[in-house]
Design a protein around this motif. Sequence first.
Motif, short mmCIF file in Angstrom:
data_model
loop_
_atom_site.label_atom_id
_atom_site.label_comp_id
_atom_site.label_asym_id
_atom_site.label_seq_id
_atom_site.Cartn_x
_atom_site.Cartn_y
_atom_site.Cartn_z
N MET A 1 0.84 -1.20 0.00
CA MET A 1 0.00 0.00 0.00
C MET A 1 0.88 1.25 0.00
O MET A 1 1.93 1.28 0.63
CB MET A 1 -0.90 0.02 1.25
CG MET A 1 -1.96 -1.08 1.25
SD MET A 1 -3.16 -0.88 -0.07
CE MET A 1 -4.01 0.59 0.50
N PRO A 2 0.44 2.31 -0.72
CA PRO A 2 1.22 3.56 -0.71
C PRO A 2 1.33 4.13 0.69
O PRO A 2 0.44 3.97 1.53
CB PRO A 2 0.40 4.48 -1.63
CG PRO A 2 -0.41 3.56 -2.48
CD PRO A 2 -0.72 2.38 -1.62
N ALA A 3 2.45 4.80 0.95
CA ALA A 3 2.64 5.46 2.23
C ALA A 3 1.69 6.67 2.30
O ALA A 3 1.60 7.43 1.34
CB ALA A 3 4.08 5.91 2.38
N PRO A 4 0.96 6.85 3.40
CA PRO A 4 0.02 7.98 3.49
C PRO A 4 0.77 9.31 3.42
O PRO A 4 1.80 9.48 4.07
CB PRO A 4 -0.65 7.78 4.85
CG PRO A 4 0.28 6.89 5.62
CD PRO A 4 0.96 6.03 4.61
N PRO A 5 0.29 10.25 2.60
CA PRO A 5 1.02 11.51 2.43
C PRO A 5 0.98 12.40 3.66
O PRO A 5 -0.02 12.46 4.38
CB PRO A 5 0.29 12.17 1.26
CG PRO A 5 -1.09 11.58 1.28
CD PRO A 5 -0.92 10.18 1.77
N VAL A 6 2.08 13.08 3.89
CA VAL A 6 2.21 14.03 5.00
C VAL A 6 2.83 15.30 4.44
O VAL A 6 3.87 15.24 3.76
CB VAL A 6 3.09 13.46 6.13
CG1 VAL A 6 3.35 14.52 7.20
CG2 VAL A 6 2.45 12.23 6.75
N ALA A 7 2.21 16.44 4.70
CA ALA A 7 2.77 17.72 4.25
C ALA A 7 3.95 18.11 5.13
O ALA A 7 4.04 17.72 6.30
CB ALA A 7 1.70 18.80 4.28
N PHE A 8 4.84 18.90 4.58
CA PHE A 8 6.04 19.31 5.32
C PHE A 8 5.66 19.99 6.63
O PHE A 8 6.27 19.73 7.68
CB PHE A 8 6.88 20.27 4.47
CG PHE A 8 8.13 20.75 5.16
CD1 PHE A 8 9.26 19.97 5.18
CD2 PHE A 8 8.15 21.99 5.79
CE1 PHE A 8 10.42 20.41 5.83
CE2 PHE A 8 9.30 22.43 6.44
CZ PHE A 8 10.44 21.63 6.46
N ASP A 9 4.66 20.86 6.61
CA ASP A 9 4.26 21.58 7.82
C ASP A 9 3.68 20.66 8.89
O ASP A 9 3.53 21.08 10.05
CB ASP A 9 3.25 22.67 7.47
CG ASP A 9 3.88 23.81 6.68
OD1 ASP A 9 5.12 23.91 6.69
OD2 ASP A 9 3.13 24.59 6.06
N GLU A 10 3.33 19.44 8.50
CA GLU A 10 2.79 18.48 9.46
C GLU A 10 3.88 17.67 10.16
O GLU A 10 3.58 16.92 11.10
CB GLU A 10 1.82 17.53 8.75
CG GLU A 10 0.58 18.22 8.19
CD GLU A 10 -0.30 17.31 7.36
OE1 GLU A 10 -1.50 17.57 7.28
OE2 GLU A 10 0.23 16.33 6.78
N LEU A 11 5.11 17.82 9.73
CA LEU A 11 6.21 17.14 10.41
C LEU A 11 6.39 17.71 11.81
O LEU A 11 6.15 18.90 12.04
CB LEU A 11 7.51 17.32 9.63
CG LEU A 11 7.63 16.69 8.25
CD1 LEU A 11 9.00 17.02 7.65
CD2 LEU A 11 7.43 15.19 8.31
N PRO A 12 6.85 16.89 12.75
CA PRO A 12 7.15 17.43 14.07
C PRO A 12 8.27 18.47 13.99
O PRO A 12 9.11 18.43 13.08
CB PRO A 12 7.56 16.20 14.88
CG PRO A 12 7.90 15.16 13.88
CD PRO A 12 7.07 15.43 12.67
N SER A 13 8.29 19.39 14.93
CA SER A 13 9.22 20.52 14.87
C SER A 13 10.67 20.06 14.84
O SER A 13 11.52 20.67 14.17
CB SER A 13 8.99 21.46 16.05
OG SER A 13 9.20 20.77 17.28
N GLY A 14 10.98 18.97 15.54
CA GLY A 14 12.36 18.49 15.57
C GLY A 14 12.84 18.04 14.20
O GLY A 14 14.00 18.25 13.84
N ALA A 15 11.95 17.42 13.44
CA ALA A 15 12.31 16.98 12.10
C ALA A 15 12.51 18.17 11.17
O ALA A 15 13.46 18.23 10.39
CB ALA A 15 11.23 16.04 11.54
N ARG A 16 11.61 19.15 11.27
CA ARG A 16 11.73 20.34 10.41
C ARG A 16 13.01 21.11 10.74
O ARG A 16 13.69 21.62 9.84
CB ARG A 16 10.50 21.21 10.56
CG ARG A 16 9.28 20.64 9.84
CD ARG A 16 8.08 21.57 9.90
NE ARG A 16 7.35 21.42 11.15
CZ ARG A 16 7.20 22.34 12.07
NH1 ARG A 16 7.76 23.54 11.90
NH2 ARG A 16 6.51 22.10 13.17
#
Length: 269
Positions: A1-16
Amino acid sequence: MPAPPVAFDELPSGARTAIEAETGPILKIENITTGLNSSLSARAHTIGGAVFLKGLRTDHRWVWTQQREADINPYVTPLAPALLFHVIADGWDVLGFETIDGHHADYSPGSPDLPKVSDALRELASLPCPDIELRHAEQRLASYVPHPADADVFKGNALLHTDWNSHNVLIAGHRAHLVDWGWATRGAAWLDPAHWIIWLIAAGHTPVSAEKSVALLPAWTLAPPRAVDVFTHASANLWEEIAGSAPDDWTTNLLDATRLWQQHRNDRS
């Protein structure tokens, strides 16, 4: 199954924060929704230029493909875009690549992109297979052949991309670039042309014309006819498994293409 899409702004702050430590301040984000193998797929615009981001959660079952892409990248550039960084932070595994300005390959009959894809196949076939951890073609396909020993025809020491979805082939200028190397494999050199044939049929080619498209590739000339027959059988079983009981239109098209090629091979023999 495709990986569910996540927008950049939805990443946790530590990842951004970890990403911007590599890119510098991000001025604009273009989230991309056409990818199948990544949750995060985005183009980050910075003062220094654009960076393509792709990422998965660290607990995703395919997260190992991120490290595979990082490991193989030095061996496949400039056929592939160069990897700029790899960060793992706050539950996310993210790769940053140079951006290639181009369009996804058009596989339809008569497309001017077809010779460029053929050239990419030749270029890939000329690259040595690096001594890194890679899956083996005979292992990947063993459960889709009548007897496990039948998969021995897929053995080899060539470097294979294996995922010739047209979205993984970017046409820029006079050449094709290959992206999404997470499923890179070690195996028989003729397997990549064989994988491409399925996508060509799905794009409207007949099995005869699809085979003609690869006929002059040196790797394809080494393909034993019986081994190709085994591959079409394995591929049909693989796509039947992917399709399941309620396939979408995209999967149905690939399954139908594989069955059509399999029938063509059976009729010819």
